[in-house]
Design an enzyme around this catalytic site. Structure first.
Site, PDB file in Angstrom:
ATOM      1  N   LYS A 135       0.826  -1.204   0.000  1.00  0.00           N
ATOM      2  CA  LYS A 135       0.000   0.000   0.000  1.00  0.00           C
ATOM      3  C   LYS A 135       0.866   1.261   0.000  1.00  0.00           C
ATOM      4  O   LYS A 135       0.528   2.268  -0.643  1.00  0.00           O
ATOM      5  CB  LYS A 135      -0.924   0.002   1.223  1.00  0.00           C
ATOM      6  CG  LYS A 135      -1.814   1.253   1.365  1.00  0.00           C
ATOM      7  CD  LYS A 135      -2.682   1.499   0.141  1.00  0.00           C
ATOM      8  CE  LYS A 135      -3.863   2.415   0.423  1.00  0.00           C
ATOM      9  NZ  LYS A 135      -3.520   3.706   1.013  1.00  0.00           N
ATOM     10  N   GLU A 140       0.531   6.600  -6.785  1.00  0.00           N
ATOM     11  CA  GLU A 140      -0.618   7.522  -6.840  1.00  0.00           C
ATOM     12  C   GLU A 140      -0.144   8.972  -6.895  1.00  0.00           C
ATOM     13  O   GLU A 140      -0.668   9.779  -7.674  1.00  0.00           O
ATOM     14  CB  GLU A 140      -1.481   7.279  -5.606  1.00  0.00           C
ATOM     15  CG  GLU A 140      -2.685   8.175  -5.442  1.00  0.00           C
ATOM     16  CD  GLU A 140      -3.347   7.923  -4.099  1.00  0.00           C
ATOM     17  OE1 GLU A 140      -3.353   8.840  -3.256  1.00  0.00           O
ATOM     18  OE2 GLU A 140      -3.845   6.797  -3.883  1.00  0.00           O
TER      19      GLU A 140
END
Length: 307
Positions: A173, A180
């Site tokens: 993550k 991102e």
């Protein structure tokens, strides 16, 4: 299944509601009494303390934590250890540093308590569209929890997976969030160039819509950018200051430790830091995008100008 949920903010409450719709029983706790009150008003079982939450769960208890990374996680775990009877399982679905996760798992294992780390992505829309989940932990601890992950994911067979041992879920993550950053930065810079080309009088929302049908850069983020620009073409009232919650810094530090070049992630992080001292259109795009997918404050200036 039965689950305790500690932390009922935007993500925690959404996870609880999605699990409840799949017929899992949820008992919730939040230190903010107003948040806890709204949770109870929605028909959920609400505990007034960690000890109260533990007493409302049948052993072996399962408790999901959605609290800010850092000391709050350790404080919550400490309270749960004092209140739960082993065997029990704790799930950290927040953005904890994976190194902290590994240490926590080792300490809890010695107490007979399982610990699973879940990198949770999907923002405020995950409740309706499903969450992307990267799960870390020992197989024997993760396997009994699979019905929860299947209910939270976009589909029981996609959008989630057990990616490795303790810490792996949060590690994946962390890198996801670094990627991102880079994707958002590229979109923001591209739209900033388009916006500056005054003589073409470009409709940025229209361009985003066109690009998002068949082009190689079509994506959810591009769709969100188009949505933002269609509502507010000049991004009036949005400050060009973009926060970062830490994962991009950790991802960049990890890349350096592993001798991996990550210039895009580095630039994206530096751009966020720089945005706090500028009023650039690209920074407004970034701020607006974070609000769209994660509900993060977009720095709306009620006066209509930049601070």
């Amino acid at each position: 299944m039965e689950l305790g949920m500690v932390g009922l903010g935007k993500m925690g409450a959404g996870i609880a509601r999605r699990l409840a719709k799949a017929d899992h029983r949820i008992v919730g706790f939040d230190s903010d009494r107003s948040v806890l009150g709204r949770f109870a008003e929605d028909g959920f079982d609400a505990a007034r303390s960690i000890a109260g939450l533990a007493s409302m769960l049948e052993p072996p208890a399962i408790v999901w934590l959605m609290v800010p990374a850092g000391p709050a996680v350790d404080e919550t775990i400490g309270s749960l250890v004092d209140s739960l009877s082993a065997p029990a399982t704790l799930i950290d679905g927040g953005n904890s540093n994976y190194r902290d996760t590994i240490g926590r798992q080792q300490r809890l294992e010695s107490l007979g308590i399982g610990f699973v780390d879940v990198g949770t992505s999907g923002g405020i829309r995950g409740e309706t569209e499903g969450y992307c989940l990267t799960v870390g932990g020992d197989p024997e601890t993760v396997e009994p929890l699979e019905p929860l992950f299947e209910a939270l994911a976009p589909d029981r067979n996609r959008g989630w997976g057990h990616v490795g041992p303790p810490g792996a879920g949060h590690f994946v993550k962390m890198i996801h969030n670094g990627i991102e950053y880079g994707m958002m930065q590229a979109l923001a810079e591209g739209f900033a160039v388009l916006e500056r080309k005054d003589d073409f009088r470009l409709d940025l929302a229209k361009i985003a819509s066109i690009w998002n049908e068949g082009s190689v850069i079509r994506s959810w983020l591009l769709g969100l950018a188009g949505s933002v620009l269609s509502r507010n073409p000049t991004l009036d009232g949005i400050r060009a200051s973009v926060d970062d919650s830490g994962e991009g810094r950790w991802a960049l530090a990890e890349a350096i430790d592993l001798d991996v070049a990550a210039p895009v992630i580095m630039h994206a992080l530096v751009a966020r830091i720089q945005s706090r001292h500028s009023g650039a259109f690209a920074s407004k795009i970034l701020s607006a995008l974070r609000h769209e997918f994660g509900g993060h404050a977009a720095g709306i200036d009620e006066t209509g100008g930049d601070d």
